[in-house]
Structure formats: structure tokens, C-alpha cells
Write a protein that holds these residues in place. Structure first.
Motif, PDB file in Angstrom:
ATOM      1  N   UNK A   1       0.840  -1.191   0.000  1.00  0.00           N
ATOM      2  CA  UNK A   1       0.000   0.000   0.000  1.00  0.00           C
ATOM      3  C   UNK A   1       0.881   1.248   0.000  1.00  0.00           C
ATOM      4  N   UNK A   2       0.357   2.318  -0.585  1.00  0.00           N
ATOM      5  CA  UNK A   2       1.052   3.608  -0.616  1.00  0.00           C
ATOM      6  C   UNK A   2       0.210   4.652   0.079  1.00  0.00           C
ATOM      7  N   UNK A   3       0.869   5.519   0.829  1.00  0.00           N
ATOM      8  CA  UNK A   3       0.143   6.587   1.506  1.00  0.00           C
ATOM      9  C   UNK A   3       1.048   7.766   1.765  1.00  0.00           C
ATOM     10  N   UNK A   4       0.535   8.689   2.541  1.00  0.00           N
ATOM     11  CA  UNK A   4       1.270   9.925   2.813  1.00  0.00           C
ATOM     12  C   UNK A   4       0.931  10.412   4.206  1.00  0.00           C
ATOM     13  N   UNK A   5       1.925  10.944   4.906  1.00  0.00           N
ATOM     14  CA  UNK A   5       1.741  11.511   6.242  1.00  0.00           C
ATOM     15  C   UNK A   5       2.262  12.947   6.222  1.00  0.00           C
ATOM     16  N   UNK A   6       1.538  13.835   6.853  1.00  0.00           N
ATOM     17  CA  UNK A   6       2.030  15.203   7.058  1.00  0.00           C
ATOM     18  C   UNK A   6       2.114  15.439   8.561  1.00  0.00           C
ATOM     19  N   UNK A   7       3.304  15.774   9.031  1.00  0.00           N
ATOM     20  CA  UNK A   7       3.512  16.043  10.456  1.00  0.00           C
ATOM     21  C   UNK A   7       3.805  17.528  10.631  1.00  0.00           C
ATOM     22  N   UNK A   8       2.944  18.212  11.364  1.00  0.00           N
ATOM     23  CA  UNK A   8       3.105  19.643  11.580  1.00  0.00           C
ATOM     24  C   UNK A   8       3.962  19.873  12.813  1.00  0.00           C
ATOM     25  N   UNK A   9       5.132  20.467  12.628  1.00  0.00           N
ATOM     26  CA  UNK A   9       6.066  20.699  13.720  1.00  0.00           C
ATOM     27  C   UNK A   9       5.854  22.061  14.373  1.00  0.00           C
ATOM     28  N   UNK A  10       5.399  23.015  13.591  1.00  0.00           N
ATOM     29  CA  UNK A  10       5.134  24.356  14.105  1.00  0.00           C
ATOM     30  C   UNK A  10       4.180  25.043  13.138  1.00  0.00           C
ATOM     31  N   UNK A  11       3.857  26.295  13.420  1.00  0.00           N
ATOM     32  CA  UNK A  11       2.949  27.032  12.545  1.00  0.00           C
ATOM     33  C   UNK A  11       3.543  27.207  11.148  1.00  0.00           C
ATOM     34  N   UNK A  12       4.847  27.264  11.070  1.00  0.00           N
ATOM     35  CA  UNK A  12       5.502  27.568   9.806  1.00  0.00           C
ATOM     36  C   UNK A  12       6.221  26.382   9.171  1.00  0.00           C
ATOM     37  N   UNK A  13       6.222  25.229   9.843  1.00  0.00           N
ATOM     38  CA  UNK A  13       6.978  24.104   9.284  1.00  0.00           C
ATOM     39  C   UNK A  13       6.213  22.800   9.414  1.00  0.00           C
ATOM     40  N   UNK A  14       6.099  22.109   8.302  1.00  0.00           N
ATOM     41  CA  UNK A  14       5.485  20.777   8.280  1.00  0.00           C
ATOM     42  C   UNK A  14       6.351  19.878   7.406  1.00  0.00           C
ATOM     43  N   UNK A  15       6.439  18.616   7.791  1.00  0.00           N
ATOM     44  CA  UNK A  15       7.232  17.642   7.049  1.00  0.00           C
ATOM     45  C   UNK A  15       6.297  16.579   6.488  1.00  0.00           C
ATOM     46  N   UNK A  16       6.479  16.229   5.223  1.00  0.00           N
ATOM     47  CA  UNK A  16       5.699  15.168   4.596  1.00  0.00           C
ATOM     48  C   UNK A  16       6.510  13.871   4.578  1.00  0.00           C
TER      49      UNK A  16
END
Length: 573
Positions: free
Chosen positions: A261-276
Motif C-alpha cells: 500500500x502507498x500513503x502519505x503523512x504530514x507532520x506539523x512541527x510548528x505554525x511555519x513548518x510541516x514535514x511530509x
């Protein structure tokens, strides 16, 4: 000394302290009562108030319980062991993780009878915990100093800045927490563990995370500067729960264990930075392996000067980007930085007066101002279908994630011939072989010669750490065999090698690109039209002054940027 009648009421370490004359009986009795409210116990209470000599207490404890005694001044703290234990447990129980040996954790304690500390750390780490007696005063100092060192090494992203159980995480386009019941099978410690692994990988600048189940072990590895390193070995029994948590985060089907399976996660570290994170699961013999690719949008905004191009190579790339039409191809193996090179070019082109569209599988870097499309072959949205749609949307610049087949290649070349700038990737080993690959797909030589303006082949090599690299003494014959000229060797050539220090990994820190940037000159076009081979194209490129990958790599060694061992790992002579 004489034992008072009340002394038999004492037991264990307190009795031994009185018997050895280290502390008076009445002092111990009073301390036992007073220290009941102190989570550290009797020994910290006595030492903190100067009621007992810490060295004598440590000797008595080691003798009483048959536990090894260690002088902390004679040993450096193992940060890996320290980080393996929750800092709250370290602070609450006043203990010091000393050393990790496989599944054994050696734990420095002033009072080895603190079974609560041993049990809680054993539960949290799943390690066998072996107590070692140390002096209380030195223990307190080193714990405080090591906590500060760990905080400093984590920079602005210390774990305390995040609630590891409730980081804001989304999968796809929706919040994971919006769907009740999906997380019922995942315990809070597992949630915390997974989030910590992801955060640690981001802090260290890793590119990938591997969760791997085997018959008797379960390991977690991260790819740091292109090399995989094991970072955790959770209990095998947790493997299914870890996979379930990752699937929840990526909004995948938890019940499906037979198919990838393939998917995606977005982790929000702060108001200005998110990592996919790009997520892929794959069934193996002993469970599902999960690999996460870390996608940091900031990597595309480093600027072309940070990528490692030589001056003439950078000029050739910028000249090709400045043309209103034609094709720029980037080639190299998976993980060689092709996407960053393409997006660096797109970032330069991304102005208000240009319409830019990309078709990718999937889009790895989010760039405002660029129309990005994820291809989906299941519903018929292939690279070719996306390209056809782009050509009806008044494009100026088109980026195709990869040219895999003749249909996509022909549409891309047609777009390049009709006034559009097209950027794409092809999987080959070097620039000349890219042209042969297009011919093998079925593209006509005249179409290639008239549309392709530039080909960039690239690799990523680890940078030597500036803090610890050292000059290596290498014989002249060996240098000549590596490809250096006699003029290089006799011209004050300095070859640096890795050493390793606290600020790097095995002597390396970060990566740098090694490039072959080949403009399609008139002489190369003539060879293409005549049906020449990749070898003939390579020979002509050399005559035209175009550096191949090996020569570019040797230049990085001459500049002290990387080592001979590293370029031999990533390039072929």
C-alpha cells in the motif's frame, strides 16, 4: 561498632551504613522517615544534606548487595544509552544509563535496591537492566550535565517541545484523528515511540526510515547521508502495533496485510513548518515492512549554489533554464537527488509570468505557484494523460516526474518542440546513455537531437566533516590509478579522509552533488542523427570539455569536500 537494640529494626543498606559506622543510627532512622516523601530515596537524602560521605555509601552498597562499583570519573557517558531511557525516568529516579550492550542496559545507581526504577526502565526500554553502584554526588552532576548536552544536540527541536502522543498528524487530505475508532488497536506508548522515531529522523537530517520485521528481531533503521544506520530495536511483539500506527497515520487499510500500500503523512512541527512522509508498506515473510521517505519542502529552496555544481556546470544549467523551449533531462539512481535538482530549477523559473505544471508519482515537494498533479494509473491518469491535459492549459514550463515509456517520451518531446520548456528524469547511469535509452524506447534520433538541450547525470556523496577531517598519506601510484594526473599529484595535492567526532557521523556530515552536465552540442547532435553509440557520444563530450562523473568526483576530492573512499562508493571509473 556496637549495635543498639533498635538497629535490628533496620535492614539492607541502612543497616549496613550503621554497622560500618558511616551514619549514626538515629540519623538513619530520622532520614528513613523524612525520605519517604523524596522519590530518590534514602541515599540522595543523606548525601544532599551532607549526612554521609557518598564514596563510603557507594562502597557499602556494592559490598552489601554484590553489585559492581564504578567510578564515574573514569568513564564517559554513552549518549545512545542515555537517550534510550525516558528523561523523566532519569530525573525522577536519579539514575544514569551508562552503557548499551545488545539488549543489556547498565544502569548507574547510588541505591541498587531501588527496584521501582529498574522495573520502570525495563518496561520502557524492553532491555535487561543491570545495576551498577556509583557515587551519588557524581551521579547528580553527570545526569544534569548530560541532560544539557542532549538538549543542546537537539537544537530547537527537543522532545519537550512536542507532546509525542498528540503531534498534529494528517494523512492524505484529512486529519487522522477525525476518524473515530481507527486508533483503538494502538497503545499510547506505541504512538509515542513512532512519533519519536519520526522526530529523531527529522532532527538528524535522514532521508528514509525503515521499519523491518524479521523472524527473531524487529529493527528500525534510518538512511543518513545515504547510508543506513540502525536506530532502534523494539520488541518483536510490537511490530504489528507499530505497523498499525503507521497505517493509521497514512490513512491506509489496517486490515489489508497481503498487498503493498502507498500513503502519505504530514507532520506539523510548528505554525511555519510541516514535514511530509511518503509511506509504502510491503508484506514480507515475517510481517509488513514499512518505509517512509522524508520529504522536506525546504530542500528545494537551498539554491543552486548549495547543490555542488562546478562553475561551468552551473552556467550550463542556468543557460538551459533561460531558454523558452527544449528539454532538460536529469538522470541517476534512486536517491541521487534528481527531484531536488529539478525543483531547484523550477524554483528559479517560478515567477508570476510563467504557467508551470508538473506530473509526478507522487509529488514529493510542495511548491506554491506550481500546479502539481499526482498521476494515478488506476483511474487512467498516467504521465501521458497528464501531459496531454497540460498542453491544453496554456503551459510555459512542464515537469514530468519520469519518462518511462514511448508514449510519454513522444508527448514530452513534442511539447519541447512546440515552444515549451520540459524538465524530466530518465533512469540511466550517465548522460550519454540517456540518449541511447530514448532511442531504445523508440524515439526517433532527429526528434532527440532537435528537442533535448541538456542532460544532467548525478550522484550524491557524503561531505567530510570540517571539524575532524584529516590529510591522508596516499602513494603516488595509487593516486594515478584513481584518475589523478601527474600535474595534480606534483602540484601540492591534498587528500582528506574521515575521522569522526561528536558533531558528525563516521567523519561525514551532509551530502554534496557530483554532476555530469552535458549540453547537446552540434557535434553530439551529429552523432545522434548518425545513430552513434553512447560510447561515441561520451568520447565526443570529453573532446568538447564536458566532465564525466568521475572527473567531477575527483575535483570534489581535490577541493577537500569528500574522500576517495566515498567517490569510489558512488561513482564508477
Amino acid at each position: 561498632m556496637a549495635i543498639n537494640p533498635s538497629t535490628p529494626m533496620l535492614s539492607g543498606l541502612s543497616r549496613r551504613l550503621v554497622q560500618d559506622g558511616i551514619v549514626a543510627e538515629e540519623t538513619v532512622l530520622a532520614a528513613i522517615q523524612a525520605s519517604k516523601a523524596d522519590p530518590g530515596g534514602l541515599v540522595p537524602y543523606l548525601v544532599a544534606r551532607n549526612l554521609a560521605d557518598p564514596r563510603q555509601v557507594a562502597i557499602a552498597a556494592a559490598s552489601e548487595f554484590g553489585v559492581p562499583l564504578l567510578d564515574l570519573d573514569a568513564m564517559e557517558t554513552d549518549l545512545d544509552a542515555f537517550k534510550a531511557v525516558d528523561r523523566q525516568l532519569v530525573s525522577r529516579h536519579r539514575v544514569l544509563p551508562l552503557l548499551l550492550r545488545g539488549k543489556r542496559l547498565f544502569l548507574g545507581m547510588a541505591d541498587p535496591t531501588n527496584l521501582q526504577a529498574i522495573d520502570e526502565i525495563k518496561f520502557q526500554t524492553s532491555f535487561r537492566v543491570d545495576p551498577v553502584v556509583v557515587e551519588q554526588d557524581k551521579l547528580e552532576q553527570i545526569v544534569a550535565r548530560t541532560l544539557d548536552a542532549v538538549d543542546t544536540s537537539m537544537g530547537n527541536m527537543a522532545d519537550d517541545d512536542f507532546d509525542l502522543e498528540s503531534l498534529e498528524v494528517t494523512g492524505g487530505d484529512e486529519d487522522v484523528a477525525d476518524e473515530p475508532g481507527r486508533d483503538d488497536t494502538v497503545d499510547a506508548p506505541v504512538v509515542r515511540f513512532v512519533n519519536k522515531v519520526l522526530l529523531d529522523a527529522i532532527k538528524r537530517g535522514a532521508s528514509d526510515i525503515h521499519f523491518e520485521p524479521y523472524e527473531k528481531i524487529y529493527r528500525v533503521r534510518t538512511r543518513l547521508d545515504g547510508v543506513l544506520k540502525q536506530v532502534a530495536a523494539p520488541p518483536l511483539a510490537l511490530s504489528s502495533k507499530v505497523v498499525a500506527r503507521l497505517k493509521v497515520m497514512a490513512r491506509l487499510d489496517i486490515a489489508e496485510r497481503r498487498l503493498p500500500q502507498d500513503g502519505r503523512i504530514k507532520m506539523k512541527l510548528s505554525k511555519n513548518r510541516a514535514i511530509d512522509f511518503r509511506v509504502n508498506t510491503c508484506p514480507t515473510l515475517f510481517g509488513e515492512k514499512v518505509v517512509l521517505r522524508i520529504l522536506d519542502p525546504s530542500s528545494a529552496k537551498l539554491g543552486i549554489d548549495a547543490l555542488g555544481y562546478e562553475d561551468q556546470q552551473k552556467k550550463a544549467y542556468l543557460d538551459a533554464l533561460a531558454k523558452p523551449y527544449g528539454m532538460i533531462l536529469v538522470t541517476g539512481p534512486t536517491g541521487s537527488g534528481k527531484t531536488v535538482s529539478l525543483y531547484t530549477g523550477l524554483n528559479i523559473l517560478n515567477t508570476e509570468d510563467r504557467n508551470i505544471s508538473t506530473a509526478e508519482d507522487p509529488a514529493e515537494i510542495n511548491m506554491p505557484g506550481v500546479n502539481q498533479v499526482n498521476v494515478n494509473p488506476k483511474v487512467g491518469l498516467t504521465f501521458a494523460a497528464a501531459l496531454r491535459a497540460f498542453l491544453r492549459q496554456d503551459p510555459d514550463v512542464i515537469m514530468v516526474g519520469e519518462i518511462r515509456d514511448l508514449e510519454t517520451a513522444e508527448i514530452a518531446i513534442k511539447a519541447a518542440q512546440t515552444g515549451h520548456l520540459v524538465l524530466s528524469t530518465v533512469h540511466t547511469n550517465d548522460a550519454p546513455k540517456t540518449l541511447s535509452r530514448l532511442v531504445d524506447m523508440g524515439v526517433k534520433p532527429y526528434a532527440i537531437a532537435s528537442s533535448v538541450h541538456l542532460i544532467i547525470a548525478q550522484r550524491l556523496a557524503r561531505r567530510l566533516c570540517e571539524s575532524c577531517k584529516e590529510i591522508k598519506d596516499i602513494p603516488e601510484e595509487a593516486l594515478l590509478q584513481e584518475g589523478f594526473t601527474k600535474q595534480d599529484v606534483h602540484g601540492g595535492l591534498r587528500i582528506y579522509g574521515p575521522v569522526g567526532c561528536k558533531s558528525c557521523t563516521d567523519g561525514y556530515k551532509g551530502r554534496v552533488g557530483i554532476y555530469q552536465v552535458m549540453p547537446i552540442t552540434e557535434s553530439i547532435s551529429r552523432i545522434i542523427l548518425e545513430g552513434g553509440s553512447a560510447q561515441e557520444i561520451a568520447e565526443q563530450a570529453s573532446k568538447d570539455g564536458i566532465w564525466d562523473l568521475r572527473r567531477s568526483a575527483l575535483q570534489k576530492v581535490k577541493d577537500g569536500v569528500t574522500s576517495l573512499e566515498e567517490i569510489n562508493r558512488v561513482t564508477i571509473d
